[in-house]
Motif scaffolding. Structure first.
Motif, short mmCIF file in Angstrom:
data_model
loop_
_atom_site.label_atom_id
_atom_site.label_comp_id
_atom_site.label_asym_id
_atom_site.label_seq_id
_atom_site.Cartn_x
_atom_site.Cartn_y
_atom_site.Cartn_z
N PRO A 53 41.01 -31.83 62.38
CA PRO A 53 39.79 -31.16 61.92
C PRO A 53 38.63 -32.14 61.78
N SER A 54 37.42 -31.59 61.76
CA SER A 54 36.24 -32.39 61.44
C SER A 54 36.24 -32.63 59.93
N GLU A 55 36.03 -33.86 59.52
CA GLU A 55 35.99 -34.16 58.09
C GLU A 55 34.58 -33.91 57.57
N ALA A 100 27.71 -30.88 69.72
CA ALA A 100 28.35 -32.16 69.47
C ALA A 100 29.36 -32.03 68.34
N VAL A 101 30.58 -32.58 68.57
CA VAL A 101 31.63 -32.60 67.56
C VAL A 101 31.83 -34.04 67.13
N GLN A 143 27.98 -24.75 63.42
CA GLN A 143 28.90 -23.61 63.34
C GLN A 143 30.34 -24.10 63.44
N ASN A 144 31.28 -23.21 63.11
CA ASN A 144 32.71 -23.47 63.26
C ASN A 144 33.27 -22.58 64.35
N PRO A 145 33.15 -22.97 65.62
CA PRO A 145 33.67 -22.12 66.70
C PRO A 145 35.19 -21.98 66.65
N VAL A 146 35.84 -23.00 66.10
CA VAL A 146 37.29 -22.99 65.91
C VAL A 146 37.52 -23.43 64.47
N LEU A 180 36.72 -27.01 62.78
CA LEU A 180 35.95 -27.85 63.70
C LEU A 180 34.46 -27.51 63.57
N ALA A 181 33.64 -28.51 63.26
CA ALA A 181 32.20 -28.32 63.13
C ALA A 181 31.52 -28.70 64.45
N ALA A 182 30.75 -27.76 65.00
CA ALA A 182 30.00 -28.01 66.24
C ALA A 182 28.51 -28.02 65.90
N HIS A 183 27.83 -29.15 66.20
CA HIS A 183 26.42 -29.31 65.90
C HIS A 183 25.60 -28.97 67.14
#
Length: 885
Positions: A460-462, A496-497, A530-533, A536-539
């Motif tokens: 996961p994105s921290e 960007a992740v 957003q959290n597409p998954v 996971l944070a997508a910028h």
């Protein structure tokens, strides 16, 4: 008779009987435990149960309903449908069995040309509960039905309850005999294919103490207030009145079958397998049209999943009929045109509805070919009766967007089972689909999320944004148009992740952070997160300078002012929620929210609008909490412990095992929340609640300005008051009274004008009586009073009848206030002795006017639709008097 006409006659009939016409609630249920409204009485449950005082003693509606439990049976039989409409009339402690039976029989048996539904009384049958002798006697007293066409049945068929302790009661069902071509004689007990149920009258009179099954329960006693809840299936009545075989062939459904058959180059009725597919298409396209119209978007959970499944099943059914191209652009407008008379909003909002549906079809078609090939190849390796692995089912869902139900349907057609448990285990480990609201924010088009899913496999994105607004990080990956890319250059926009981020991704009603990325030789602006998954944070970033490569190091910097104002709004939302519960009670539960800099929107479940006093109390309670400078704290605990601690949660929302609980001032506000907040309530600043409105049956919305925006809002209002003060030449505090006085004077003037108009109408009563004509055996006055309202028309008719004295006289007075015709018929006692009844003559008139009505033998009233036919209606009454004279 068209379906829309049946609906219109139903509502007008019960309106003429003193019922309040209540618009259909959304198909989206207010009960979070139910996805869609499944019965006409759902929106009235609080009134029927006595939990909330009813705002009216009688009500009627035509409710939009969606049932999906039997979705696999749709089309296979002609009894099952996803979307349907339920006509209902309700009494909340007002009338009971006698009136319910009277109303039902009158509407069903009154001829069509008299405003009724025109069923042949000789073909109507009734069932009652075997212990409900009172209803049998009422049917015999109030109708012409013979005893032999009333059948007694048990709890299975003629007792209603919710399945839980609470209200319940006997039912009386009305059936229509379709004739010997459809089955054997003997009434509903003998054959329910020949004898079709069209109306169910529920007499809610008992309180049940225990319910063990549909037929096994204990009755504690009688309810203090007895209620009526009836339901008539609109589509079922429509197919009987239109002379077709089933609900798929009625005017609001069959046009889609015809259009789909034409596209496939086949004819409906030639092949049963093709007919099943055509019925699936017609049902699902219509259902999707209504569901999208009420605000649902395709998704992977809940209502969104049901909608997606309906659309994809219809698309696939058309492919099995040989149509490979897009089908919804041809079929959805046909369904709209068939439905728009009943629901004009579908035509008005069709652009939005069609965009959602067409985007879903395009996305599905892009993956259907490859997914079908994968499934067919996998099935080919399995012997008939074997099992498709959970890995393949998951791959179809993850990469190709196949709902598991579609995979199971296709596998079943090939004689293969699916390892559902294996699929569910993989789904639990990794959620690979964005929620519908995140996708909607990105334009509403469905995206292949496999690139994000691959990045999620690295963990996961921290999120470090609770404690820091700036953080050094590494780019884990870049995604553009659904595909991973190695680099993004100046002017390009990508997702960007990062391995860790201080940026808050939009969730829980709080909008995302904005800010910048800076690094060696590049700069990017962050517009959205957003959290597409899951996890996971997508910028969403725009490269301003240089280029950004996957693997690069950077400094992620949140816009501190934007974050601070968003935190103010989010904490203020908790203040408003707590204040609402304090003022309105704990039933005012959250139904959704939006928090962004300077503004909050909060939706909550509540059956009625707040008064001005309530609004003031809510605003004051929230601002007192701000002034008290409560500390804002948080802690992590298990979901079960959080509930035990008194923390509130969004009903229906799914929460992980460990949750974050935000408390403000201890137990004053304690909620499950992952958002960011101020450290103490004084940081919020003023909260100005400026709007309260309805967003659906049982759901209210408040909007407020927060912080500096609240001050600016109040300053604007102050400027408006000052301008009015100058205009009216009174001090600011006196503006309200002065405006109220002016409005009062205007109302008095309007009353005076109305009285003069009324006097003018009534002054003609004497002249009308003198001009009475002899028609047959009575003296007749038929007069059009122009734009007179119902009360004036009634007074005029009674006045003229009194002036005509003891003679046999009939007065038919008409008015058209607001362009809608009203008729009142007054019949003297002498004319009644000759057999003339006011109720019969009103029905004659309203049959011409396109409406209905009724009343007593001496005085009756009705209404219609077409005021231009008043003279024709007068002539119709005259003819009836002449023919019977």
């Amino acid at each position: 008779m068209k379906t829309a006409e049946i609906k219109r006659r139903w509502l007008e009939f019960f309106e003429s009987k003193g019922h309040t016409v209540v618009p259909s609630a959304s198909v989206i249920s207010n009960d979070p435990s139910i996805l869609f409204n499944i019965a006409g009485m759902v929106q009235f449950i609080p009134y029927l149960s006595g939990d909330v005082p009813a705002p009216y003693p009688r009500a009627t509606s035509v409710q939009k309903c969606v049932r999906t439990a039997d979705i696999e049976e749709v089309g296979k039989t002609t009894r099952h449908g996803t979307f349907f409409q339920m006509n209902g009339n309700f009494s909340f402690g007002d009338y009971f069995k006698r009136e319910a039976i009277q109303f039902a029989w009158e509407l069903l048996s009154t001829p069509e040309d008299k405003g009724g539904l025109g069923f042949d009384p000789e073909r109507l049958w009734v069932t009652v509960h075997r212990e409900d002798e009172a209803s049998i006697e009422l049917w015999l007293e109030e109708t012409d039905i013979p005893r032999e066409r009333i059948q007694s049945r048990g709890n299975e068929d003629n007792f209603w309850h919710t399945g839980q302790p609470g209200p319940g009661g006997y039912c009386s069902e009305i059936y229509f005999d379709r004739g010997p071509d459809y089955g054997v004689e003997g009434g509903p007990e003998a054959d329910e294919d020949r004898y079709i149920e069209i109306w169910n009258l529920v007499f809610m009179e008992f309180e049940l103490s225990e319910v063990r099954s549909k037929t096994d329960f204990d009755i504690k006693g009688e309810l203090p207030a007895k209620n009526i809840d009836t339901g008539m299936g609109l589509e079922r009545v429509a197919f009987l009145k239109q002379g077709v075989e089933n609900m798929y062939e009625v005017d609001e459904v069959f046009p889609v079958i015809k259009a789909a058959a034409d596209m496939a180059g086949i004819s409906y009725g030639d092949d049963e397998e093709d007919d099943v597919r055509l019925r699936v298409v017609a049902d699902h396209v219509r259902s999707a049209l209504v569901i999208i119209g009420d605000g649902v978007r395709p998704g992977n959970e809940g209502r969104g999943y049901i909608l997606r499944r309906l659309l994809r099943r219809s698309i696939r059914a058309m492919r099995l009929l040989g149509v490979k191209d897009e089908v919804l652009p041809s079929l959805l407008p046909v369904s709209r045109d068939a439905m728009k008379e009943s629901y004009p909003e579908l035509e008005k909002d069709f652009k939005r509805i069609s965009q959602v549906a067409y985007a879903e079809e395009r996305a599905f078609l892009r993956t259907l070919e490859s997914g079908t090939q994968l499934l067919e190849n996998s099935v080919a390796e399995i012997s008939r009766g074997g099992t498709l692995s959970g890995d393949v089912a998951f791959a179809l869902h993850d990469t190709h967007g196949f709902p598991i139900d579609l995979t199971m349907e296709m596998a079943e057609e090939a004689g293969v089972k699916v390892d559902r448990e294996g699929f569910e285990a993989l789904m639990k480990e990794q959620r690979t689909r964005a929620k519908a609201d995140a996708k909607a924010k990105k334009g509403g088009l469905q995206t292949d999320l496999s690139a994000f899913a691959a990045l999620r496999e690295g963990g996961p994105s921290e999120f470090v944004g609770y404690d820091a607004l700036v953080a050094d990080s590494t780019v884990r990956g870049l995604v553009a148009d659904g595909a991973s890319v190695p680099v993004a250059r100046a002017g390009e926009t990508v997702d960007a992740v990062l391995d860790l981020t201080p940026f808050y991704a939009e969730s829980g009603g709080q909008t995302s952070d904005i800010g910048i990325f800076v690094g060696d030789g590049f700069k990017a602006r962050v517009h959205d997160v957003q959290n597409p998954v899951a996890g996971l944070a997508a910028h969403r970033i725009e490269i301003l300078e240089g280029e950004l490569e996957a693997g690069a190091s950077l400094s992620a910097q949140v816009d501190s002012e934007h974050r601070y104002q968003a935190q103010q709004a989010h904490s203020a939302t908790h203040m408003i929620h707590a204040a609402l519960r304090e003022v309105l009670g704990e039933t005012a539960t959250q139904a959704g929210s939006l928090n962004q800099p300077g503004y909050l929107r909060f939706d909550y479940s509540y059956p009625e609008a707040m008064t001005a006093q309530m609004r003031a109390e809510v605003e004051e309670a929230a601002n007192l909490a701000v002034r008290n400078n409560f500390e804002v704290g948080y802690e992590y605990m298990s979901y079960e412990d959080a509930k035990k601690s008194g923390a509130t949660a969004l009903f229906g929302e799914k929460y992980p095992e460990i949750v974050r609980v935000v408390d403000i001032g201890g137990l004053w506000s304690r909620e499950l929340c992952g958002g960011t907040h101020v450290k103490s309530t004084a940081e919020i600043g003023p909260i100005s609640l400026y709007s309260e409105s309805s967003v659906g049956s049982g759901t209210r919305r408040v909007e407020a300005s927060v912080g500096l925006d609240a001050i600016r809002s109040l300053s604007k209002e102050r400027a408006i008051v000052q301008a009015l003060s100058d205009l009216l030449k009174v001090p600011g505090p006196e503006v309200f009274d002065r405006v109220g006085g002016l409005l009062g004077r205007i109302k008095e003037a309007e009353k005076t004008i109305a009285q003069l108009e009324r006097d003018k109408v009534l002054a003609g009563a004497g002249e009308a009586a003198q001009d009475a004509q002899t028609v047959g055996d009575v003296r007749f006055v038929g007069v059009n009073l122009g734009e007179a309202g119902g009360g004036d028309v009634r007074t005029f008719a009674q006045d003229v009848k009194q002036r005509l004295g003891d003679t046999a006289s009939v007065v038919a007075a008409f008015g058209a206030a607001g362009g809608r015709p009203t008729v009142v018929v007054a019949v003297s006692p002498a004319a009644q002795e000759l057999g003339f009844k006011a109720g019969d003559l009103v029905k004659t008139a309203t049959g011409v006017l396109g409406g209905g009505g009724g009343g007593k033998p001496d005085l009756a009233q009705g209404g219609g639709q077409d005021a231009s036919k008043i003279d024709e209606a007068i002539a119709a009454v005259r003819r009836e008097l002449q023919e019977r004279g």
